[in-house]
Enzyme design. Structure first.
Site, short mmCIF file in Angstrom:
data_model
loop_
_atom_site.label_atom_id
_atom_site.label_comp_id
_atom_site.label_asym_id
_atom_site.label_seq_id
_atom_site.Cartn_x
_atom_site.Cartn_y
_atom_site.Cartn_z
N CYS A 77 4.97 1.63 0.40
CA CYS A 77 5.63 0.67 -0.38
C CYS A 77 5.68 1.51 -1.70
CB CYS A 77 5.19 -0.64 -0.63
SG CYS A 77 5.55 -1.51 1.01
N HIS A 78 4.62 2.06 -2.23
CA HIS A 78 4.33 2.75 -3.41
C HIS A 78 5.22 4.08 -3.60
CE1 HIS A 78 0.71 0.25 -3.97
NE2 HIS A 78 0.78 0.64 -5.38
N ARG A 79 5.19 4.69 -2.45
CA ARG A 79 6.02 6.05 -2.43
C ARG A 79 7.70 5.40 -2.38
NH1 ARG A 79 2.31 7.75 1.86
NH2 ARG A 79 1.07 9.23 0.97
N ARG A 84 0.75 -1.25 -0.05
CA ARG A 84 0.04 0.11 -0.11
C ARG A 84 0.81 1.21 -0.07
NH1 ARG A 84 -3.68 0.21 5.19
NH2 ARG A 84 -2.19 1.24 6.61
#
Length: 201
Positions: free
Chosen positions: A36-38, A33
């Site tokens: 991890c995306h950032r 979420r």
């Protein structure tokens, strides 16, 4: 007859799947979420697990230790729109083929799914314990320093679902289309109601 996708998923596996279809997943599903995306998109940190042909789940699970293994207790979907600004690039960079979450996503994800041949699918909210029963095993965990909800939990699942296709590889977006349809239906109804209650101040 159930439509079951099995990882690794190829682009050709997705071409005959359309918005509104109900599918299931067998194979690898990785919780992934916001943070991890950032890390991948903003901080340019490579993911510690190869997602090519795999599936991610916008979810912050509850897990517990059972001997030397981890056990899934509850894993409900997070609102996918929180990842909208990252998802197109995420799909491009990782090769992920299935993005599971709650609610719809926007035009950036729509573009990413069409260009890089992936699907966004919705897992029903309120079914976190049911979802946990479909996790056969937690095979790996990465980035545990982020805490339980944000870690990458690599799960083996069997017939995980039901998953409602909200964005397909043809550029169709079920939630966006439904919003337009409902607005068109709503406006004349609101006008009619206003005619009958115009005297109310």
């Amino acid at each position: 007859m159930k439509k079951i996708l099995t990882t690794p998923i190829k682009a050709e596996d997705l071409q005959d799947i359309h918005v509104g279809d109900v599918i299931y997943l067998t194979g690898t599903l990785v919780t992934c979420r916001d943070v991890c995306h950032r890390r991948l998109i903003e901080l340019k940190r490579p993911l510690p697990y190869d997602l090519n042909g795999k599936a991610i789940f916008h979810a912050g699970p509850i897990v517990r230790k059972n001997g030397d293994k981890w056990e899934m207790v509850s894993v409900g979907p997070t609102t996918s729109m929180r990842m909208e600004s990252f998802e197109r690039e995420f799909i491009e960079q990782t090769g992920v083929k299935l993005v599971v979450g709650k609610g719809g996503m926007g035009p950036l994800t729509e573009e990413g799914c069409q260009k890089f041949k992936a699907l966004h699918v919705i897992f029903p909210a309120g079914c976190a314990v049911l979802a946990a029963t479909q996790v056969e095993e937690i095979e790996e965990v990465h980035w545990t320093e982020l805490g339980m909800p944000e870690s990458l939990w690599v799960c083996r699942v069997k017939e995980f679902g039901p998953l409602i296709v909200s964005i397909d590889t043809h550029g169709n977006n079920l939630i966006a289309e439904n919003k337009k349809l409902f607005a068109e239906r709503r406006d004349p109804i609101v006008e009619e109601i206003c005619e009958h209650v115009h005297y109310i101040k």
